[in-house]
Write an enzyme that holds these catalytic residues in place. Structure first.
Site, PDB file in Angstrom:
ATOM      1  N   ASN A  12       0.859  -1.178   0.000  1.00 22.53           N
ATOM      2  CA  ASN A  12       0.000   0.000   0.000  1.00 22.53           C
ATOM      3  C   ASN A  12       0.899   1.232   0.000  1.00 22.53           C
ATOM      4  OD1 ASN A  12      -1.852   2.020   0.458  1.00 22.53           O
ATOM      5  ND2 ASN A  12      -2.273   1.442   2.590  1.00 22.53           N
ATOM      6  N   TRP A  13       1.035   1.851  -1.171  1.00 21.45           N
ATOM      7  CA  TRP A  13       1.959   2.985  -1.290  1.00 21.45           C
ATOM      8  C   TRP A  13       1.392   4.248  -0.650  1.00 21.45           C
ATOM      9  CZ3 TRP A  13       3.857   2.650  -7.139  1.00 21.45           C
ATOM     10  CH2 TRP A  13       4.492   1.418  -7.326  1.00 21.45           C
ATOM     11  N   LYS A  14       0.118   4.233  -0.326  1.00 20.99           N
ATOM     12  CA  LYS A  14      -0.563   5.412   0.246  1.00 20.99           C
ATOM     13  C   LYS A  14      -0.318   6.628  -0.672  1.00 20.99           C
ATOM     14  CE  LYS A  14       0.239   3.444   4.761  1.00 20.99           C
ATOM     15  NZ  LYS A  14       0.026   3.584   6.193  1.00 20.99           N
ATOM     16  N   HIS A 100      -9.507   0.981   4.802  1.00 18.59           N
ATOM     17  CA  HIS A 100      -8.237   1.196   5.513  1.00 18.59           C
ATOM     18  C   HIS A 100      -8.482   2.160   6.668  1.00 18.59           C
ATOM     19  CE1 HIS A 100      -4.149   2.434   6.387  1.00 18.59           C
ATOM     20  NE2 HIS A 100      -3.746   1.346   5.748  1.00 18.59           N
ATOM     21  N   GLU A 102      -6.897   4.558   7.754  1.00 17.58           N
ATOM     22  CA  GLU A 102      -6.661   5.983   7.470  1.00 17.58           C
ATOM     23  C   GLU A 102      -7.873   6.604   6.789  1.00 17.58           C
ATOM     24  OE1 GLU A 102      -2.885   5.419   5.535  1.00 17.58           O
ATOM     25  OE2 GLU A 102      -2.020   4.885   7.480  1.00 17.58           O
ATOM     26  N   GLU A 170      -5.440  -5.160  10.550  1.00 13.14           N
ATOM     27  CA  GLU A 170      -4.433  -4.132  10.771  1.00 13.14           C
ATOM     28  C   GLU A 170      -4.716  -3.408  12.090  1.00 13.14           C
ATOM     29  OE1 GLU A 170      -2.475  -2.907   6.876  1.00 13.14           O
ATOM     30  OE2 GLU A 170      -4.212  -1.620   7.104  1.00 13.14           O
ATOM     31  N   GLY A 176       2.305   2.148  10.782  1.00 14.61           N
ATOM     32  CA  GLY A 176       3.253   3.257  10.651  1.00 14.61           C
ATOM     33  C   GLY A 176       3.906   3.666  11.961  1.00 14.61           C
ATOM     34  N   SER A 216       3.339  -2.253  10.416  1.00 14.34           N
ATOM     35  CA  SER A 216       4.797  -2.244  10.624  1.00 14.34           C
ATOM     36  C   SER A 216       5.462  -3.571  10.288  1.00 14.34           C
ATOM     37  CB  SER A 216       5.132  -1.807  12.060  1.00 14.34           C
ATOM     38  OG  SER A 216       4.702  -0.481  12.284  1.00 14.34           O
ATOM     39  N   GLY A 237       2.756  -1.114   4.324  1.00 15.19           N
ATOM     40  CA  GLY A 237       2.796   0.313   4.006  1.00 15.19           C
ATOM     41  C   GLY A 237       4.231   0.768   3.788  1.00 15.19           C
ATOM     42  N   GLY A 238       4.850   1.281   4.839  1.00 16.54           N
ATOM     43  CA  GLY A 238       6.199   1.866   4.733  1.00 16.54           C
ATOM     44  C   GLY A 238       7.207   0.997   4.004  1.00 16.54           C
TER      45      GLY A 238
HETATM   46  C1  PEP Z   1      -0.798   0.054   6.012  1.00  9.94           C
HETATM   47  O1  PEP Z   1      -0.859   1.241   5.729  1.00  9.94           O
HETATM   48  O2  PEP Z   1      -1.669  -0.711   5.612  1.00  9.94           O
HETATM   49  C2  PEP Z   1       0.322  -0.402   6.833  1.00  9.94           C
HETATM   50  C3  PEP Z   1       0.293  -1.612   7.326  1.00  9.94           C
HETATM   51  O3  PEP Z   1       1.341   0.504   7.036  1.00  9.94           O
HETATM   52  P1  PEP Z   1       2.766   0.191   7.725  1.00  9.94           P
HETATM   53  O4  PEP Z   1       3.285  -1.076   7.111  1.00  9.94           O
HETATM   54  O5  PEP Z   1       3.605   1.380   7.370  1.00  9.94           O
HETATM   55  O6  PEP Z   1       2.521   0.056   9.170  1.00  9.94           O
END
Ligand code: PEP
Length: 255
Positions: A12-14, A100, A102, A170, A176, A216, A237-238
């Site tokens: 997920n590049w956001k 998600h 966010e 999640e 994050g 994470s 994500g990251g």
């Molecule tokens: C996400 O945004 O779905 C996510 C899991 O982010 P991160 O890996 O950065 O925690």
């Protein structure tokens, strides 16, 4: 013995990266994937919407799927700035993330909104990656099970099955933040989710449906998390913004 589920590693590049970053990231992943003969995992990248067409072209024929990060519940109409599931499909997407945390926070999306979006995704022929997960306060109050149960039940369309739906657990406190669920915590919640899925869509589909862990996930913890019996991949994500980190996570599946 549960059915063997094909692992899914989703990036997920956001709202990250410009055109050239997307070229490099998608190209790097596609080139690595193209060299793998029979991958024991599936890879999907979810770029920002304006970059979807470009990324679809870059990964074409290389064994990498593309997904949206969200979709609107309607097929078309006066919804400025939104993107329909049908458009994602026509652009070459196979998946779309819905719900998600966010979006639940930034856009005040409710379980009902998420369910409507998942319905739209299914109608368009996309596989919906439905995200659920408790906040830190809910976790601290011992409400994780109750929250995940409610979100799953209310966000999941009736026609959901292992083909058109993936669940992503999640924990919001892990997204994050660098904090990650322990393997014991992740396995416990994933097993509860699968148990709830059995009641909602039947035991057969619940054994086949993929439940991803997100929060994470990095090369350093992927091996332990992806080895768990009810963890069928990751929503990342990251670490999906660096080709080498993202690729190392996929390699935790094969090892
Ligand atoms: C996400 O945004 O779905 C996510 C899991 O982010 P991160 O890996 O950065 O925690």
């Amino acid at each position: 013995m549960p059915a063997k589920r094909h692992a899914l590693i989703a990036g997920n590049w956001k709202m990250n990266g410009l055109k050239n970053d997307a070229r490099l990231l998608a190209g790097g992943i596609a080139n690595r994937m193209a060299k793998v003969k029979k991958a024991p995992f599936e890879v999907v990248v979810c770029p920002p919407t304006p970059l979807i067409g470009l990324v679809v072209e870059i990964v074409k024929g290389k064994g990498v799927s593309v997904g949206g990060q969200d979709c609107h519940a309607n097929v078309s109409g006066a919804h400025t700035g939104d993107t329909s599931a049908a458009l994602l499909k026509s652009m070459g997407c196979k998946y779309t993330i819905v719900g998600h945390s966010e979006r639940r926070t930034d856009h005040r999306e409710t379980d009902e909104n998420v369910r409507e979006k998942a319905v739209a995704a299914h109608a368009a022929g996309l596989t919906a990656i439905i995200c659920i997960g408790e906040t830190f306060q809910e976790y601290a109050d011992g409400k994780s099970e109750e929250v995940n149960k409610r979100q799953l039940k209310s966000s999941l369309p009736e026609d959901s099955n292992a083909k058109n739906t993936v669940i992503a657990y999640e924990p919001v406190w892990a997204i994050g933040t660098g904090k990650v669920a322990t393997p014991e915590q992740a396995q416990e919640v994933h097993a509860l989710i699968r148990n709830d899925l059995a009641k909602l869509i039947g035991n057969h589909e619940s054994q086949k449906i993929r439940i991803l862990y997100g929060g994470s996930m990095k090369p350093s913890n992927a091996l332990d998390l992806l080895a768990l019996p009810d963890v069928d991949g990751g929503l990342i994500g990251g670490a999906s913004l660096e080709v080498s980190d993202f690729w190392k996570i996929t390699q935790a599946i094969s090892s």
